[in-house]
Design a protein around this motif. Structure first.
Motif, PDB file in Angstrom:
ATOM      1  N   TYR A   1       0.876  -1.165   0.000  1.00 26.70           N
ATOM      2  CA  TYR A   1       0.000   0.000   0.000  1.00 26.70           C
ATOM      3  C   TYR A   1       0.914   1.216   0.000  1.00 26.70           C
ATOM      4  CZ  TYR A   1      -3.807   3.177   1.325  1.00 26.70           C
ATOM      5  OH  TYR A   1      -4.735   4.184   1.356  1.00 26.70           O
ATOM      6  N   ALA A   2       0.955   1.913  -1.119  1.00 26.48           N
ATOM      7  CA  ALA A   2       1.805   3.092  -1.239  1.00 26.48           C
ATOM      8  C   ALA A   2       1.188   4.035  -2.255  1.00 26.48           C
ATOM      9  CB  ALA A   2       3.221   2.706  -1.668  1.00 26.48           C
ATOM     10  N   GLY A   3       1.198   5.311  -1.917  1.00 27.34           N
ATOM     11  CA  GLY A   3       0.568   6.286  -2.794  1.00 27.34           C
ATOM     12  C   GLY A   3       1.355   6.585  -4.047  1.00 27.34           C
ATOM     13  N   GLN A   4       2.681   6.396  -3.993  1.00 34.18           N
ATOM     14  CA  GLN A   4       3.529   6.683  -5.142  1.00 34.18           C
ATOM     15  C   GLN A   4       4.459   5.513  -5.408  1.00 34.18           C
ATOM     16  OE1 GLN A   4       5.268  10.534  -5.660  1.00 34.18           O
ATOM     17  NE2 GLN A   4       3.941  11.504  -4.139  1.00 34.18           N
ATOM     18  N   ASP A   5       4.727   5.278  -6.663  1.00 31.31           N
ATOM     19  CA  ASP A   5       5.582   4.158  -7.032  1.00 31.31           C
ATOM     20  C   ASP A   5       6.976   4.283  -6.435  1.00 31.31           C
ATOM     21  OD1 ASP A   5       6.001   1.699  -8.720  1.00 31.31           O
ATOM     22  OD2 ASP A   5       7.493   2.988  -9.681  1.00 31.31           O
ATOM     23  N   LEU A   6       7.463   5.509  -6.300  1.00 35.09           N
ATOM     24  CA  LEU A   6       8.789   5.738  -5.738  1.00 35.09           C
ATOM     25  C   LEU A   6       8.932   5.128  -4.354  1.00 35.09           C
ATOM     26  CD1 LEU A   6      11.541   7.211  -5.995  1.00 35.09           C
ATOM     27  CD2 LEU A   6      10.442   9.227  -4.998  1.00 35.09           C
ATOM     28  N   ALA A   7       7.830   5.092  -3.588  1.00 33.34           N
ATOM     29  CA  ALA A   7       7.860   4.589  -2.218  1.00 33.34           C
ATOM     30  C   ALA A   7       7.229   3.210  -2.083  1.00 33.34           C
ATOM     31  CB  ALA A   7       7.141   5.575  -1.302  1.00 33.34           C
ATOM     32  N   ASN A   8       7.028   2.526  -3.184  1.00 38.28           N
ATOM     33  CA  ASN A   8       6.335   1.237  -3.173  1.00 38.28           C
ATOM     34  C   ASN A   8       7.347   0.090  -3.063  1.00 38.28           C
ATOM     35  OD1 ASN A   8       4.756  -1.003  -3.518  1.00 38.28           O
ATOM     36  ND2 ASN A   8       4.009  -0.464  -5.556  1.00 38.28           N
ATOM     37  N   PRO A   9       7.441  -0.577  -1.913  1.00 39.93           N
ATOM     38  CA  PRO A   9       8.419  -1.656  -1.751  1.00 39.93           C
ATOM     39  C   PRO A   9       8.175  -2.849  -2.672  1.00 39.93           C
ATOM     40  CG  PRO A   9       7.565  -0.931   0.370  1.00 39.93           C
ATOM     41  CD  PRO A   9       6.677  -0.343  -0.680  1.00 39.93           C
ATOM     42  N   ALA A  10       6.946  -2.980  -3.184  1.00 40.19           N
ATOM     43  CA  ALA A  10       6.630  -4.109  -4.067  1.00 40.19           C
ATOM     44  C   ALA A  10       6.609  -3.685  -5.536  1.00 40.19           C
ATOM     45  CB  ALA A  10       5.287  -4.719  -3.675  1.00 40.19           C
ATOM     46  N   ARG A  11       7.206  -2.552  -5.854  1.00 40.46           N
ATOM     47  CA  ARG A  11       7.234  -2.083  -7.236  1.00 40.46           C
ATOM     48  C   ARG A  11       7.994  -3.075  -8.121  1.00 40.46           C
ATOM     49  NH1 ARG A  11      11.886   1.846  -8.223  1.00 40.46           N
ATOM     50  NH2 ARG A  11      10.341   3.247  -9.163  1.00 40.46           N
ATOM     51  N   ARG A  12       7.808  -2.943  -9.411  1.00 36.74           N
ATOM     52  CA  ARG A  12       8.465  -3.844 -10.361  1.00 36.74           C
ATOM     53  C   ARG A  12       9.985  -3.772 -10.202  1.00 36.74           C
ATOM     54  NH1 ARG A  12       8.207  -3.501 -17.000  1.00 36.74           N
ATOM     55  NH2 ARG A  12       8.712  -5.699 -17.408  1.00 36.74           N
ATOM     56  N   PHE A  13      10.617  -4.907 -10.232  1.00 39.49           N
ATOM     57  CA  PHE A  13      12.069  -5.057 -10.094  1.00 39.49           C
ATOM     58  C   PHE A  13      12.577  -4.608  -8.718  1.00 39.49           C
ATOM     59  CE2 PHE A  13      11.564  -3.852 -14.744  1.00 39.49           C
ATOM     60  CZ  PHE A  13      11.492  -5.174 -15.188  1.00 39.49           C
ATOM     61  N   SER A  14      11.719  -4.654  -7.717  1.00 42.47           N
ATOM     62  CA  SER A  14      12.123  -4.203  -6.390  1.00 42.47           C
ATOM     63  C   SER A  14      13.324  -4.993  -5.878  1.00 42.47           C
ATOM     64  CB  SER A  14      10.962  -4.351  -5.404  1.00 42.47           C
ATOM     65  OG  SER A  14      11.373  -4.003  -4.101  1.00 42.47           O
ATOM     66  N   ARG A  15      14.245  -4.281  -5.244  1.00 44.87           N
ATOM     67  CA  ARG A  15      15.437  -4.906  -4.637  1.00 44.87           C
ATOM     68  C   ARG A  15      15.232  -5.154  -3.146  1.00 44.87           C
ATOM     69  NH1 ARG A  15      15.688   0.397  -4.328  1.00 44.87           N
ATOM     70  NH2 ARG A  15      16.811   1.450  -2.651  1.00 44.87           N
ATOM     71  N   LEU A  16      14.040  -4.867  -2.653  1.00 48.19           N
ATOM     72  CA  LEU A  16      13.791  -4.847  -1.214  1.00 48.19           C
ATOM     73  C   LEU A  16      13.158  -6.145  -0.740  1.00 48.19           C
ATOM     74  CD1 LEU A  16      12.450  -1.183  -1.008  1.00 48.19           C
ATOM     75  CD2 LEU A  16      14.779  -2.003  -0.635  1.00 48.19           C
ATOM     76  N   GLY A  17      13.962  -7.031  -0.204  1.00 46.30           N
ATOM     77  CA  GLY A  17      13.463  -8.282   0.339  1.00 46.30           C
ATOM     78  C   GLY A  17      13.427  -9.402  -0.678  1.00 46.30           C
ATOM     79  N   VAL A  18      13.209 -10.615  -0.173  1.00 40.86           N
ATOM     80  CA  VAL A  18      13.225 -11.827  -0.994  1.00 40.86           C
ATOM     81  C   VAL A  18      11.812 -12.150  -1.454  1.00 40.86           C
ATOM     82  CG1 VAL A  18      13.915 -14.243  -1.103  1.00 40.86           C
ATOM     83  CG2 VAL A  18      15.164 -12.655   0.398  1.00 40.86           C
ATOM     84  N   GLN A  19      11.638 -12.348  -2.746  1.00 38.27           N
ATOM     85  CA  GLN A  19      10.344 -12.721  -3.311  1.00 38.27           C
ATOM     86  C   GLN A  19      10.002 -14.170  -2.946  1.00 38.27           C
ATOM     87  OE1 GLN A  19       8.499 -10.523  -5.212  1.00 38.27           O
ATOM     88  NE2 GLN A  19      10.056  -8.926  -5.091  1.00 38.27           N
ATOM     89  N   ALA A  20       8.725 -14.466  -2.859  1.00 36.64           N
ATOM     90  CA  ALA A  20       8.284 -15.800  -2.442  1.00 36.64           C
ATOM     91  C   ALA A  20       8.816 -16.906  -3.348  1.00 36.64           C
ATOM     92  CB  ALA A  20       6.750 -15.842  -2.403  1.00 36.64           C
TER      93      ALA A  20
END
Length: 377
Positions: A131-150
């Motif tokens: 849940y993020a208002g802007q893509d810049l702050a979206n941890p699940a955005r495309r190609f995110s480097r933040l955390g391990v995907q399932a």
């Protein structure tokens, strides 16, 4: 010390408003059993930690300096996280943190031996929803480097860690929206979570926002904790300090080029960077929505588009008049910089007694030291 004696620009933290937020946080803890650790990436003004410490359980960080600051000035639990640790980073904080959370399985494999026996070890997971208002702050955005995907998880990793961290919210003011994310996490990662001791659900949950359904959130958190047998953590930043602090500035000039601009002795790029980054206009306490006199509130930096907002007033502004830029605590003081060599805002706290306490002030020597340590002939 009187406010009229203070030279602008300056930040004024209101202790009473801060405590009002903290009382809500206390209520959430009592109802849900969740532990709360202050996100220092949002607010690190340790001169008011004496107000915050009785209410929260510790701090969480995004880099080694924040770990050390939390350990030295706040106490309680000290959580260490970074998107990318070097070996030196890990060695620097392994002895002073209670939990060390790695961003990837490769970082975990490379550095966990430096932490074992010293701190509880965790891994950041990316739930793929947010849940993020802007893509810049979206941890699940495309190609995110933040955390391990399932789909990239090695199930064996859960035999070697104590907990996980999800950070998937940015200014989420809806309990229902957050509960939906909780359900998604439980469905996708539930069998893994059952093996763990603790789960951090990150920050960005705006439970101090007016009208927030706190009891509904508490029930959901408690149910999640009991379902998976884990201690839950939240990492509030903005929720703790929202609406507590004004950036006080002075109108130094008024110019007109198709529209009147009041130039103030501050700048978004130097003193309120997120206003510029996220293109979210600031709010001025003295403004009036139906006012007849409209101004751009412009900064004194040389960046052409550097302005706080466009807003209206009942009466014309005057040079020398002070304005209060509201809600200026989160992601401001931690991002202050010396762009244009502008005067750095002082930091004050108005205590409940009415006394004004100076927390810090800055001068030319601070500016000079930030750039080089040796004298220039």
């Amino acid at each position: 010390m009187q406010k009229s004696e203070l030279k602008t620009p300056y930040f004024m933290i209101d202790e009473a408003k801060l405590i009002a937020n903290l009382e809500i946080a206390k209520r959430l803890k009592e109802l849900s059993g969740v532990k709360l650790v202050l996100a220092l990436k949002c607010f690190s003004t340790w001169g008011v930690f004496d107000i915050i410490k009785p209410y929260l359980d510790g701090t969480t960080s995004s880099g080694p300096n924040e770990v050390k600051l939390g350990y030295e000035t706040f106490g309680g639990e000290t959580h260490a996280y970074s998107v990318g640790y070097s070996e030196d980073d890990v060695r620097e904080v392994a002895d002073i943190c209670d939990k060390m959370i790695f961003n990837s399985q490769s970082q975990l494999a490379a550095h966990r031996h430096l932490v074992e026996g010293k701190a509880s070890v965790g891994l950041r997971l990316n739930p793929g929803v947010s849940y993020a208002g802007q893509d810049l702050a979206n941890p699940a955005r495309r190609f995110s480097r933040l955390g391990v995907q399932a789909d990239q998880l090695d199930p064996a990793v859960f035999e070697t860690i104590d907990g996980v961290m999800f950070h998937m919210n940015c200014e989420n003011k809806s309990a229902d929206a957050f509960i939906g994310l909780l359900d998604a996490i439980s469905d996708k990662f539930g069998t893994y979570l059952d093996q763990l001791q603790w789960v951090s659900l990150g920050g960005g949950v705006f439970f101090t926002w007016p009208g927030y359904e706190l009891e509904k959130l508490a029930v959901a958190l408690k149910a999640f904790s009991e379902k998976h047998g884990v201690q839950l953590y939240l990492e509030p930043g903005e929720a703790i300090i929202t609406k507590t602090t004004d950036l006080v500035v002075t109108v130094v000039d008024i110019v007109e080029n198709g529209m009147k601009t009041a130039i103030v002795d501050s700048a978004t790029e130097a003193h309120r960077l997120d206003t510029l980054i996220y293109n979210e206009p600031a709010s001025i306490a003295e403004a009036c929505e139906q006012g007849e006199h409209t101004y751009v509130i412009g900064s004194c930096s040389c960046l052409a588009g550097d302005q706080f907002c466009v807003t209206s007033f009942e009466q014309p502004l005057e040079i020398g008049q002070r304005l209060h830029i509201m809600d200026s605590a989160g992601y401001t003081m931690v991002k202050l910089n010396w762009f244009n060599g502008l005067k750095m805002p002082s930091i004050y706290c108005r205590r409940q007694s009415g006394d004004i306490e100076k927390l810090n002030e800055f001068g030319y020597d601070d500016f000079k030291r930030s750039l080089s340590q040796w004298s220039v002939s």
